[in-house]
Design a protein around this motif. Sequence first.
Motif, PDB file in Angstrom:
ATOM      1  N   ILE A   2      18.930  -8.100 -45.560  1.00 41.68           N
ATOM      2  CA  ILE A   2      19.418  -7.784 -44.395  1.00 41.68           C
ATOM      3  C   ILE A   2      19.395  -6.183 -44.586  1.00 41.68           C
ATOM      4  CG2 ILE A   2      19.697  -7.515 -42.316  1.00 41.68           C
ATOM      5  CD1 ILE A   2      18.180 -10.245 -42.479  1.00 41.68           C
ATOM      6  N   LEU A   3      18.430  -5.047 -44.454  1.00 39.02           N
ATOM      7  CA  LEU A   3      18.734  -4.033 -44.412  1.00 39.02           C
ATOM      8  C   LEU A   3      19.264  -3.434 -43.225  1.00 39.02           C
ATOM      9  CD1 LEU A   3      14.691  -3.407 -46.021  1.00 39.02           C
ATOM     10  CD2 LEU A   3      16.833  -3.851 -47.675  1.00 39.02           C
ATOM     11  N   ASP A   4      18.956  -2.263 -43.411  1.00 36.01           N
ATOM     12  CA  ASP A   4      19.730  -1.655 -42.638  1.00 36.01           C
ATOM     13  C   ASP A   4      19.062  -0.911 -41.414  1.00 36.01           C
ATOM     14  OD1 ASP A   4      19.895   0.666 -44.351  1.00 36.01           O
ATOM     15  OD2 ASP A   4      20.935   1.809 -44.117  1.00 36.01           O
ATOM     16  N   GLY A   5      20.090  -0.150 -40.418  1.00 38.18           N
ATOM     17  CA  GLY A   5      18.799   0.531 -39.627  1.00 38.18           C
ATOM     18  C   GLY A   5      18.225   1.650 -39.310  1.00 38.18           C
ATOM     19  N   GLY A   6      17.881   2.809 -38.351  1.00 36.83           N
ATOM     20  CA  GLY A   6      17.710   3.867 -38.109  1.00 36.83           C
ATOM     21  C   GLY A   6      18.784   4.984 -38.485  1.00 36.83           C
ATOM     22  N   LEU A   7      19.427   5.414 -39.784  1.00 32.38           N
ATOM     23  CA  LEU A   7      20.368   6.029 -40.133  1.00 32.38           C
ATOM     24  C   LEU A   7      20.826   7.064 -38.654  1.00 32.38           C
ATOM     25  CD1 LEU A   7      23.271   6.511 -42.138  1.00 32.38           C
ATOM     26  CD2 LEU A   7      21.230   8.051 -43.782  1.00 32.38           C
ATOM     27  N   ARG A 216       6.660  -7.190 -49.219  1.00 25.80           N
ATOM     28  CA  ARG A 216       7.420  -7.987 -48.436  1.00 25.80           C
ATOM     29  C   ARG A 216       8.802  -7.416 -48.095  1.00 25.80           C
ATOM     30  NH1 ARG A 216       4.058 -10.678 -48.660  1.00 25.80           N
ATOM     31  NH2 ARG A 216       3.284 -12.473 -49.957  1.00 25.80           N
ATOM     32  N   VAL A 217       8.759  -6.047 -47.940  1.00 22.86           N
ATOM     33  CA  VAL A 217      10.013  -5.423 -47.601  1.00 22.86           C
ATOM     34  C   VAL A 217       9.525  -4.953 -46.635  1.00 22.86           C
ATOM     35  CG1 VAL A 217      11.362  -3.836 -48.216  1.00 22.86           C
ATOM     36  CG2 VAL A 217      10.815  -5.019 -50.021  1.00 22.86           C
ATOM     37  N   VAL A 218       9.803  -5.244 -45.263  1.00 22.95           N
ATOM     38  CA  VAL A 218       9.265  -4.798 -43.904  1.00 22.95           C
ATOM     39  C   VAL A 218      10.737  -4.440 -42.903  1.00 22.95           C
ATOM     40  CG1 VAL A 218       7.629  -6.183 -44.281  1.00 22.95           C
ATOM     41  CG2 VAL A 218       9.257  -7.177 -43.006  1.00 22.95           C
ATOM     42  N   TYR A 219      10.934  -2.676 -42.764  1.00 26.69           N
ATOM     43  CA  TYR A 219      11.883  -2.443 -42.025  1.00 26.69           C
ATOM     44  C   TYR A 219      11.160  -1.305 -40.809  1.00 26.69           C
ATOM     45  CZ  TYR A 219      12.166   0.502 -45.848  1.00 26.69           C
ATOM     46  OH  TYR A 219      12.387   1.629 -46.895  1.00 26.69           O
ATOM     47  N   PRO A 220      10.072  -2.117 -39.794  1.00 25.02           N
ATOM     48  CA  PRO A 220       9.514  -1.067 -38.976  1.00 25.02           C
ATOM     49  C   PRO A 220      10.320  -0.081 -37.262  1.00 25.02           C
ATOM     50  CG  PRO A 220       9.810  -3.315 -37.639  1.00 25.02           C
ATOM     51  CD  PRO A 220      10.196  -3.402 -39.435  1.00 25.02           C
ATOM     52  N   ASN A 221       9.250   0.737 -37.322  1.00 20.65           N
ATOM     53  CA  ASN A 221      10.363   1.871 -36.313  1.00 20.65           C
ATOM     54  C   ASN A 221      10.421   0.410 -35.018  1.00 20.65           C
ATOM     55  OD1 ASN A 221       8.107   2.414 -34.845  1.00 20.65           O
ATOM     56  ND2 ASN A 221       8.010   4.383 -35.571  1.00 20.65           N
ATOM     57  N   SER A 222      10.952   1.308 -34.170  1.00 19.12           N
ATOM     58  CA  SER A 222      11.467   0.834 -32.530  1.00 19.12           C
ATOM     59  C   SER A 222       9.933   0.159 -32.249  1.00 19.12           C
ATOM     60  CB  SER A 222      11.957   1.866 -31.863  1.00 19.12           C
ATOM     61  OG  SER A 222      11.329   3.091 -32.066  1.00 19.12           O
ATOM     62  N   GLY A 223       8.878   0.901 -32.554  1.00 16.64           N
ATOM     63  CA  GLY A 223       7.923   1.083 -31.715  1.00 16.64           C
ATOM     64  C   GLY A 223       7.338   2.499 -31.109  1.00 16.64           C
ATOM     65  N   GLU A 224       8.156   2.796 -31.364  1.00 15.71           N
ATOM     66  CA  GLU A 224       7.607   4.504 -30.652  1.00 15.71           C
ATOM     67  C   GLU A 224       6.926   4.960 -31.495  1.00 15.71           C
ATOM     68  OE1 GLU A 224      11.869   5.625 -28.149  1.00 15.71           O
ATOM     69  OE2 GLU A 224      12.141   3.936 -29.333  1.00 15.71           O
ATOM     70  N   HIS A 250      13.002  -8.689 -47.805  1.00 16.71           N
ATOM     71  CA  HIS A 250      13.778  -8.204 -46.658  1.00 16.71           C
ATOM     72  C   HIS A 250      13.745  -8.151 -45.489  1.00 16.71           C
ATOM     73  CE1 HIS A 250      13.643  -7.612 -51.081  1.00 16.71           C
ATOM     74  NE2 HIS A 250      15.531  -6.959 -51.563  1.00 16.71           N
ATOM     75  N   VAL A 251      14.244  -7.450 -44.421  1.00 22.91           N
ATOM     76  CA  VAL A 251      14.013  -7.203 -42.916  1.00 22.91           C
ATOM     77  C   VAL A 251      15.444  -6.091 -42.286  1.00 22.91           C
ATOM     78  CG1 VAL A 251      13.529  -7.746 -40.919  1.00 22.91           C
ATOM     79  CG2 VAL A 251      12.964  -9.407 -42.795  1.00 22.91           C
ATOM     80  N   GLY A 252      14.822  -5.311 -41.850  1.00 20.93           N
ATOM     81  CA  GLY A 252      15.580  -4.467 -41.463  1.00 20.93           C
ATOM     82  C   GLY A 252      14.917  -3.555 -40.673  1.00 20.93           C
ATOM     83  N   GLY A 253      15.815  -2.532 -40.083  1.00 24.05           N
ATOM     84  CA  GLY A 253      14.288  -1.693 -39.342  1.00 24.05           C
ATOM     85  C   GLY A 253      14.780  -0.234 -39.218  1.00 24.05           C
ATOM     86  N   CYS A 254      13.554   0.642 -39.170  1.00 27.13           N
ATOM     87  CA  CYS A 254      13.854   2.335 -40.006  1.00 27.13           C
ATOM     88  C   CYS A 254      14.385   2.519 -38.315  1.00 27.13           C
ATOM     89  CB  CYS A 254      12.155   2.205 -39.979  1.00 27.13           C
ATOM     90  SG  CYS A 254      12.057   4.098 -40.786  1.00 27.13           S
ATOM     91  N   CYS A 255      13.013   4.151 -38.137  1.00 28.05           N
ATOM     92  CA  CYS A 255      13.608   5.199 -36.966  1.00 28.05           C
ATOM     93  C   CYS A 255      13.758   4.337 -35.399  1.00 28.05           C
ATOM     94  CB  CYS A 255      13.077   5.899 -36.956  1.00 28.05           C
ATOM     95  SG  CYS A 255      12.437   7.565 -38.508  1.00 28.05           S
TER      96      CYS A 255
END
Length: 272
Positions: A2-7, A216-224, A250-255
């Motif tokens: 699990i990765l982190d999210g939007g710092l 293989r490493v995915v951490y999308p933004n919110s969709g905005e 690896h799964v997490g979030g971005c902006c």
Amino acid sequence: MILDGGLATHLETLGADLSDDLWSARLLSDDPGVIRRAHLDFYAAGADVATTASYQATVEGFTRHGASVAEAKALIVSSVELARQARDEHGAGLVAASVGPYGAYLADGQEYTGDYGGLTEDELYTWHRDRFHLLAGAGADLVVAETIPSLPEARALLRLFHETGVDGWISFSCRDDHTISDGTPFIEAAAAMDVPVGANCTNPAYIANLITLGARVVYPNSGETWNAQERTWEGVGDDFPVGDWTGATHVGGCCRTTPKQITEIRRRLGFT
């Protein structure tokens, strides 16, 4: 993992003003304590990895704001130390040193287009080289090249992975579910890399198909969607259909993703 999210998103929630062109990197000098707090919050939320506040931290950017070259380099290295401090306080986890694209330094949205005015792979390699080496030697567990919009830039960064021997990944920004931001088919970009590849700062609706193409490493933004001219987010965030993301390691979030969303991702993937 699990990765982190939007710092930056969480830093704003904690009261930080990120309105200038250094974005979250400005806080490395102005308020390092709030960066450490944000990392700790993501670890507490269930993230296994904290990604450093170096995405938009460059020698050129800091010196443009009055720092000396030595001060700028020390600030970039400090991004790793802050994440390591948070990890040590939490008691577990990894630290990933973030390398943002050339477009992040430009601060005009070009990390979503890769339209760099004809810069060559060699020129991009030279631009990234010193910062990459700084971060590779700063004590992080991983180096991650994020939101990379073009194949030439990815190739330049791949050379630096080979040169330094660090572990990590290259993650692309994508315009749709099969194409990176400069128009290169994702499957072609992934095939050109011999390090793990991913997709980040990308609409979550695109992720499932990108995984079939090699992400293989995915951490999308919110969709905005980021409006670089107005410097604001537009639209409505989408749900993260993580159950459809079989094949990702690896799964997490971005902006615009939060610690609460990281906790939910962890729960939905069956982690305790």
